[in-house]
Design a protein around this motif. Structure first.
Motif, PDB file in Angstrom:
ATOM      1  N   PHE A 112      -3.049   5.473   2.709  1.00 45.35           N
ATOM      2  CA  PHE A 112      -4.049   4.631   3.349  1.00 45.35           C
ATOM      3  C   PHE A 112      -4.008   4.900   4.847  1.00 45.35           C
ATOM      4  CE2 PHE A 112      -3.575   2.543  -0.620  1.00 45.35           C
ATOM      5  CZ  PHE A 112      -4.681   1.745  -0.831  1.00 45.35           C
TER       6      PHE A 112
ATOM      7  N   VAL B  41     -13.199   6.699  -4.836  1.00 45.90           N
ATOM      8  CA  VAL B  41     -12.446   7.276  -3.721  1.00 45.90           C
ATOM      9  C   VAL B  41     -11.658   8.476  -4.238  1.00 45.90           C
ATOM     10  CG1 VAL B  41     -10.709   6.865  -1.937  1.00 45.90           C
ATOM     11  CG2 VAL B  41     -12.274   5.026  -2.612  1.00 45.90           C
TER      12      VAL B  41
ATOM     13  N   VAL C 195      -7.451   6.672   1.816  1.00 43.74           N
ATOM     14  CA  VAL C 195      -8.362   5.530   1.807  1.00 43.74           C
ATOM     15  C   VAL C 195      -8.669   5.192   3.264  1.00 43.74           C
ATOM     16  CG1 VAL C 195      -8.648   3.107   1.188  1.00 43.74           C
ATOM     17  CG2 VAL C 195      -7.441   4.658  -0.367  1.00 43.74           C
TER      18      VAL C 195
ATOM     19  N   LEU D 236     -10.261  -0.559  -4.462  1.00 44.13           N
ATOM     20  CA  LEU D 236     -10.078   0.680  -3.709  1.00 44.13           C
ATOM     21  C   LEU D 236      -9.524   1.808  -4.569  1.00 44.13           C
ATOM     22  CD1 LEU D 236      -8.688  -0.820  -0.402  1.00 44.13           C
ATOM     23  CD2 LEU D 236     -10.762   0.555  -0.607  1.00 44.13           C
ATOM     24  N   VAL D 237      -8.577   1.506  -5.435  1.00 44.14           N
ATOM     25  CA  VAL D 237      -7.907   2.586  -6.157  1.00 44.14           C
ATOM     26  C   VAL D 237      -8.284   2.679  -7.626  1.00 44.14           C
ATOM     27  CG1 VAL D 237      -5.961   2.481  -4.574  1.00 44.14           C
ATOM     28  CG2 VAL D 237      -5.849   1.216  -6.702  1.00 44.14           C
TER      29      VAL D 237
ATOM     30  N   ALA E 239      -7.386   1.385   7.744  1.00 47.05           N
ATOM     31  CA  ALA E 239      -7.739   0.772   6.465  1.00 47.05           C
ATOM     32  C   ALA E 239      -6.785  -0.372   6.132  1.00 47.05           C
ATOM     33  CB  ALA E 239      -7.716   1.824   5.361  1.00 47.05           C
TER      34      ALA E 239
ATOM     35  N   ASP F 117     -14.002   2.594   3.385  1.00 42.87           N
ATOM     36  CA  ASP F 117     -13.747   2.244   1.980  1.00 42.87           C
ATOM     37  C   ASP F 117     -13.392   0.769   1.857  1.00 42.87           C
ATOM     38  OD1 ASP F 117     -14.087   4.938   1.120  1.00 42.87           O
ATOM     39  OD2 ASP F 117     -12.025   5.373   1.746  1.00 42.87           O
ATOM     40  N   VAL F 118     -12.585   0.280   2.779  1.00 45.49           N
ATOM     41  CA  VAL F 118     -12.188  -1.137   2.740  1.00 45.49           C
ATOM     42  C   VAL F 118     -13.398  -2.031   2.997  1.00 45.49           C
ATOM     43  CG1 VAL F 118     -10.688  -2.894   3.751  1.00 45.49           C
ATOM     44  CG2 VAL F 118      -9.843  -0.560   3.446  1.00 45.49           C
TER      45      VAL F 118
ATOM     46  N   TYR G  51       0.829  -1.195   0.000  1.00 42.87           N
ATOM     47  CA  TYR G  51       0.000   0.000   0.000  1.00 42.87           C
ATOM     48  C   TYR G  51       0.873   1.258   0.000  1.00 42.87           C
ATOM     49  CZ  TYR G  51      -4.334  -2.597   0.778  1.00 42.87           C
ATOM     50  OH  TYR G  51      -5.421  -3.412   0.626  1.00 42.87           O
TER      51      TYR G  51
ATOM     52  N   GLN H 167      -1.559   9.297  -2.693  1.00 45.80           N
ATOM     53  CA  GLN H 167      -2.736   8.917  -1.896  1.00 45.80           C
ATOM     54  C   GLN H 167      -2.318   7.905  -0.838  1.00 45.80           C
ATOM     55  OE1 GLN H 167      -5.745   6.530  -3.821  1.00 45.80           O
ATOM     56  NE2 GLN H 167      -7.382   7.493  -2.645  1.00 45.80           N
TER      57      GLN H 167
ATOM     58  N   ARG I 139      -8.885  10.878  -4.767  1.00 45.04           N
ATOM     59  CA  ARG I 139      -7.441  10.750  -4.566  1.00 45.04           C
ATOM     60  C   ARG I 139      -6.896  11.813  -3.610  1.00 45.04           C
ATOM     61  NH1 ARG I 139      -4.292   7.819  -8.363  1.00 45.04           N
ATOM     62  NH2 ARG I 139      -5.401   5.851  -8.705  1.00 45.04           N
TER      63      ARG I 139
END
Length: 534
Positions: free
Chosen positions: A249, A281, A287, A275-276, A253, A291-292, A238, A247, A283
């Motif tokens: 996390f 989401v 995150v 997610l991406v 998350a 979101d997860v 990540y 971006q 930017r």
């Protein structure tokens, strides 16, 4: 990360896909420049085995990244200039008749195709030498090794896809090509990826089934596994996305992504992609945990994915026989070893030292429960959402009234929608799935010997913990044990109240509309418990 292939603007998840970086099983090209964990971390023992001219097998569940990792390693070995290394898919050979000639030709073609895709012209194999069926692969590998100036390393992928005796013919040739041959006249290292059963299969294929036989086969062939990602691995992947795009996390998350997947590489990949790439989401913001959670739900609902195909496999009686006792919380009778091996090969279960076999991760646990409840969900009548207030929030008292009315009218009939061992759990969870579909989530916890299923319904600010138990014929009244189990469940949720639902399945009991009863109790620490005898 390989310096010549890393392009920091590329998404990291492509390298986690358990397919060839050049070709998938349909032959379609895939992007080559993606992030990944360093191969020495994913494959810590493999370099040493290659340095020592060891052959080995890699056996691990599906979708853990065997192909991706060894394809990257082959590229690194060749680029370093000490070896000529490549990965060969053997899936084409698996489609051939169950006889050595067909498998030989298919594998030779796959070997040549892989060499053209992965190696420069000066390292291509020479023309095929003359050889009889059943010996062509052996002869071609040795001829290629003699023609090269560097040691030849070949990783054969998906060898366990071969039918019947074809695999044994292939293994005998690989043994002849490598073991007991001088280094300049034979491949330096051969490895089989995905072969279940480890080096014993090599020995059996060569006709040496006596473990005490004075042959070097078991000593020359090692067996290794490929682990799932650790929490730190997921955080590192990540972080690579953060460095490439800016971006980040949130820590929660990352923790939730690991908790949902337990580091299973395909799931880590799929969550990241949602997610991406697919979720909306922004930017400009991190995150977040929510979101997860949303990505996990979307992944379970997606069609045409490996999860969807797993769901279809779960309908098979052999696989249901493994998981239905888990859901019921009972201890199953002796299961056939091949059935346990099957669910292990699918990556659906893991063996925890000192504990019973359990489902590999929460996403698979949810997938299994939802799949086995399909018939129950399809059998549900229309349920108006009487459990919601005018402002759309969940009212737990209305939910209790709705379930009591639902069970009184439909419970008896719906218990035939699943096998008797798990039917009450499946109907209850089908009802709560219908509730959660309006804007909540339902989490399940179950396992061998637990004697219950624990549920957590989250709907906006409301959190409802439930413990479900079955009162079986000859069993003691489960009320006292159930209250203690509900106490443990609520403590884990940090909730002050919950439901204990007891399904009475004894013989000779009154019909549902007569025995259905609701009472109010307390757990040992004073938590409020609604006890529903169904």
């Amino acid at each position: 990360m390989h310096a010549t292939r890393a392009r920091r603007s590329a998404p990291f998840w492509g390298r986690l896909r358990p397919v060839s970086r050049w070709f998938n099983t349909a032959g379609a090209c895939l992007p080559a420049d993606h992030y990944m964990l360093p191969t020495h971390r994913r494959l810590p023992d493999v370099r040493r085995l290659i340095d020592q001219r060891e052959s080995f097998v890699v056996h691990a569940p599906r979708r853990v990244g065997k192909t991706t990792s060894f394809l990257a390693l082959a590229e690194e070995l060749t680029a370093e200039g000490r070896h000529v290394a490549l990965l060969v898919s053997t899936l084409a050979g698996a489609d051939r008749p169950d006889e050595p000639g067909g498998a030989d030709l298919a594998l030779l073609h796959a070997l040549e195709q892989a060499a053209r895709a992965q190696l420069p012209s000066e390292q291509q194999p020479p023309p095929r030498p003359e050889a009889q069926p059943g010996g062509r692969l052996d002869a071609a590998l040795r001829a290629w090794a003699r023609a090269l100036r560097r040691p030849l390393v070949v990783f054969f992928d998906d060898v366990d896809a071969f039918p019947g005796s074809a695999m044994d013919h292939v293994l005998r040739q690989l043994l002849r090509a490598s073991l007991g041959q001088p280094a300049e006249a034979a491949p330096w290292t051969l490895a089989l990826l995905g072969l279940h059963g480890g080096p014993e299969r090599w020995s059996a294929a060569a006709g040496h089934t006596d473990p005490g036989a004075p042959e070097p086969i078991l000593h020359a062939v090692r067996s290794i596994t490929l682990p799932d990602f650790t929490r730190d691995d997921v955080a590192e992947l990540y972080q690579q996305h953060t460095e490439a795009t800016g971006q980040r996390f949130e820590r929660a998350a990352v923790e939730r992504a690991f908790a949902l997947s337990r580091g299973q590489p395909w799931l880590v990949n799929a969550l990241a992609k949602l997610l991406v790439e697919q979720l909306d989401v922004d930017r400009a913001r991190p995150v977040a945990l929510a979101d997860v959670e949303r990505a996990g739900e979307l992944l379970l609902a997606a069609r045409g994915t490996p999860l969807d195909r797993l769901s279809q496999r779960l309908q098979a009686p052999r696989i249901r026989a493994v998981f239905e006792p888990m859901i019921a919380g009972t201890r199953p009778e002796a299961l056939p070893e091949e059935d346990i091996l099957l669910v292990a090969q699918l990556g659906l279960v893991r063996q925890v030292p000192g504990r019973s076999m359990e489902v590999a991760n929460p996403i698979y646990r949810e997938l299994i429960a939802r799949t086995l409840a399909l018939a129950s969900r399809a059998s549900l009548p229309h349920l108006p959402p009487t459990w919601l207030r005018a402002d759309g929030r969940l009212d737990l008292e209305r939910l209790l009234d709705a379930f009591v009315g639902f069970w009184r009218r439909h419970g008896e009939a719906l218990l035939t929608s699943a096998s008797p061992e798990i039917a009450p759990y499946m109907v209850m969870t089908a009802f709560l799935d219908r509730v959660a579909s309006g804007g909540g989530t339902l989490e399940r916890a179950y396992g061998i010997g637990r004697g219950r299923m624990d549920l957590c319904l989250r709907y906006g600010p409301e959190v409802l913990g439930l413990t479900l138990k079955v009162w079986r014929e000859g069993g003691a009244d489960p009320l006292a044990e159930g209250l203690e189990q509900l106490e443990d469940h609520l403590a884990g949720l940090e909730a002050r109240a919950g439901w204990l639902v007891l399904f009475d399945q004894r013989n000779g009991i009154p019909p549902v509309e007569e025995r259905l009863a609701v009472s109010r109790r307390e757990t040992s620490t004073g938590r409020a418990a609604v006890v529903l005898l169904a």
